[in-house]
Write a protein that holds these residues in place. Sequence first.
Motif, short mmCIF file in Angstrom:
data_model
loop_
_atom_site.label_atom_id
_atom_site.label_comp_id
_atom_site.label_asym_id
_atom_site.label_seq_id
_atom_site.Cartn_x
_atom_site.Cartn_y
_atom_site.Cartn_z
N ALA A 95 0.83 -1.21 0.00
CA ALA A 95 0.00 0.00 0.00
C ALA A 95 0.87 1.26 0.00
O ALA A 95 0.52 2.26 -0.63
N GLU A 125 -5.73 -2.22 2.18
CA GLU A 125 -5.92 -1.53 3.47
C GLU A 125 -7.40 -1.21 3.67
O GLU A 125 -7.81 -0.05 3.64
N ASP A 128 -8.79 1.72 6.03
CA ASP A 128 -8.41 3.12 5.83
C ASP A 128 -9.64 3.90 5.34
O ASP A 128 -9.90 4.00 4.14
#
Length: 144
Positions: A95, A125, A128
């Motif tokens: 990421a 991710e 997030d």
Amino acid sequence: MSTSVTSLSVSCALACAARAQTASTAPPSLYDLGHTQRRAGLSAEAKETFSRLLEADPSSGGALEGLTLSCLSRREYDEALGYARRWDQKKPDSAYVLGLEERALRGLRREDEALDISRRIVTLEPCDARLQRRVDDGMRERRG
């Protein structure tokens, strides 16, 4: 920037790198020196340092990271994108690496490609929330 200010900045960067190595008698590594230069705002010098590191070790992810970050600081987005993509080949599905690639694409105003990279990052991710909102906003804009 004047020569005396540049010399002072380089001296400060070298002093900071040397202080970071106080536990060791070895001189600062090129990686540490490059990041110290970059944090001191000496992106041209940092880029040169990371180029030397890449020349010494063509498989160095740290050199590719430093070159990407230095180029982003200098608004050299095409070059930053090239380094980020090389690093992505060595470290796929990171990421962090994809985020640097996204920054370069946004700098180039290639928003659709940047959005596609953001979507890849969200799969890596999923927690997030900030990135998920940005992807959702981008998808709404894309649909018109």
